[in-house]
Write an enzyme that holds these catalytic residues in place. Structure first.
Site, short mmCIF file in Angstrom:
data_model
loop_
_atom_site.label_atom_id
_atom_site.label_comp_id
_atom_site.label_asym_id
_atom_site.label_seq_id
_atom_site.Cartn_x
_atom_site.Cartn_y
_atom_site.Cartn_z
N LEU A 1 -49.77 -52.39 -22.27
CA LEU A 1 -49.11 -51.15 -22.78
C LEU A 1 -49.58 -50.16 -22.13
O LEU A 1 -50.95 -49.93 -21.49
CB LEU A 1 -49.38 -51.19 -24.19
CG LEU A 1 -48.76 -52.08 -25.15
CD1 LEU A 1 -49.19 -51.72 -26.37
CD2 LEU A 1 -47.31 -51.94 -25.29
N ASP A 2 -48.69 -49.27 -21.44
CA ASP A 2 -49.16 -47.89 -20.65
C ASP A 2 -49.88 -47.25 -21.79
O ASP A 2 -49.93 -47.13 -22.97
CB ASP A 2 -48.09 -47.50 -19.81
CG ASP A 2 -46.87 -46.73 -20.79
OD1 ASP A 2 -47.00 -46.63 -21.87
OD2 ASP A 2 -45.92 -46.88 -20.20
N VAL A 3 -50.32 -45.90 -20.97
CA VAL A 3 -51.23 -44.87 -21.66
C VAL A 3 -50.29 -44.35 -23.25
O VAL A 3 -50.74 -44.19 -24.28
CB VAL A 3 -51.80 -43.81 -21.09
CG1 VAL A 3 -52.54 -42.81 -21.75
CG2 VAL A 3 -52.60 -44.27 -20.03
N SER B 1 -47.76 -45.50 -24.93
CA SER B 1 -47.18 -46.63 -25.85
C SER B 1 -48.56 -46.85 -26.79
O SER B 1 -49.55 -46.95 -26.41
CB SER B 1 -46.54 -47.86 -24.92
OG SER B 1 -45.64 -47.36 -24.19
N ARG C 1 -37.83 -46.45 -21.48
CA ARG C 1 -37.74 -45.00 -21.68
C ARG C 1 -36.45 -44.69 -20.89
O ARG C 1 -35.79 -43.84 -21.36
CB ARG C 1 -38.97 -44.19 -21.24
CG ARG C 1 -40.30 -44.35 -22.10
CD ARG C 1 -41.31 -43.68 -21.46
NE ARG C 1 -42.51 -43.85 -22.28
CZ ARG C 1 -43.43 -44.55 -21.81
NH1 ARG C 1 -43.30 -45.20 -20.71
NH2 ARG C 1 -44.71 -44.90 -22.68
#
Length: 331
Positions: free
Chosen positions: A97-99, A101, A236
């Site tokens: 998961l990116d920052v 999320s 997104r």
């Protein structure tokens, strides 16, 4: 407790990743907490050994010395001499998961790292809730990006949004069949479609197996997306493209993973639960489900050859019906 505690750590567990936290920092924090728990055990009593020491002779007025056999502790295994018993752990991470999320984040300890690879090869789907805002467009599809344009959204209705979502789901389900390399004329392909078992055989672009609107209150709307092989940035961008299809613009304000394969929010440990005891309990609780899921998905996929089936309505149209593709035509 050290070696026994380490044995109970072999497996998979899930934590809840909050937004704003890098996945690597989360992994390092979990490792530090586990090492702290493993090394917190009371050290065993030191071993004794016999040494001959000079001691005064009892009753001697001349203070004579003699060698006396004495039992003394061996300090070579003491933590202050050799350091902590555990200094590192093998911890692997699942789908990242990116920052920005948040949500379910799967980790593996020891032998669990191999299980992570097995689950990755099973191509299991993941669920997300994605929140969008109508009327704005930014350069990175997020609220913190540079504003590109503002648009009106008074003409957007829930019916129009759901129509767009239906078209998206239909097109992705057709792509899912294509990447699965199944023979559409086989009975196994139809049965796998009915059970929701059709998955790509290899790496593929993002595939959406289900998408629906959970809440619509302009300018906000909330989507539930079931997909595989995705990145959070692609989700997104999907919100941005939905806005274009609605003849307006949209940005994504939140991406939250609610399920990763067999792991759900109920399995995810909160930040206050990232300790040795809670993680051991989580690994033991989910182990039977992991084994059952891997056994189900590691069976050789059939359907590569057409099989005769009396009374079976063969044809790709029937497989399309099983996937619900016909309902998307004409939207």
């Amino acid at each position: 407790m050290g070696s026994a505690g380490l044995a109970r750590l072999q497996g998979l567990f899930a934590v809840y990743k909050p937004p704003g936290l890098k996945w690597l920092h989360l992994r390092d924090t979990v490792e530090m907490q586990l090492l702290k728990g493993l090394n917190a055990r009371k050290p065993p009593a030191p071993k004794q050994r016999i040494r001959f020491l000079l001691c005064p002779v009892e009753g001697s007025e001349k203070k004579e010395l003699t060698l006396t056999a004495t039992s003394v502790p061996t300090l070579t295994d003491h933590p202050l001499v050799c350091g902590p018993a555990f200094s590192s752990l093998k911890i692997g991470v699942g789908h990242r998961l990116d920052v920005q999320s948040s949500g379910v984040f799967v980790l593996g300890v020891g032998q669990g790292c191999k299980l992570l690879t097995d689950l990755y090869d099973a191509h299991l789907t993941k669920d997300y809730t994605v929140r969008g805002l109508l009327g704005k467009a930014t350069d990175n599809f997020q609220e913190d990006g540079r504003l590109v344009e503002k648009t009106t959204y008074d003409h957007v209705t829930r019916e129009k949004l759901e129509r767009i979502l239906s078209v998206i789901q239909g097109s992705h389900q057709k792509a899912l069949v294509m990447y699965s390399s199944l023979d559409l004329q086989s009975q196994e392909a139809y049965e796998m479609a009915v059970r929701g078992m059709i998955r790509p055989m290899d790496k593929s672009p993002m595939l959406i197996s289900g998408i629906r609107c959970l809440h619509f209150s302009p300018p906000e709307f909330l989507l539930e997306v079931q997909c595989m092989h995705e990145t959070q940035q692609q989700l997104r961008k999907l919100v941005h493209e939905i806005g274009l299809e609605l003849k307006t613009s949209a940005i994504c304000s939140q991406v939250r993973r609610t399920r990763d394969g067999l792991f759900t929010l109920d399995d995810a440990l909160l930040r206050t639960q990232w300790d040795l005891h809670s993680i051991q309990a989580a690994i033991q609780a989910v182990a039977p489900r992991v084994a059952a899921e891997l056994e189900k998905n590691m069976r050789p996929q059939l359907g590569t050859q057409p099989l005769p089936s009396p009374g079976w309505p063969s044809g790709s149209k029937d497989l399309g019906s099983a996937l619900g593709l016909e309902s998307c035509v004409g939207h």
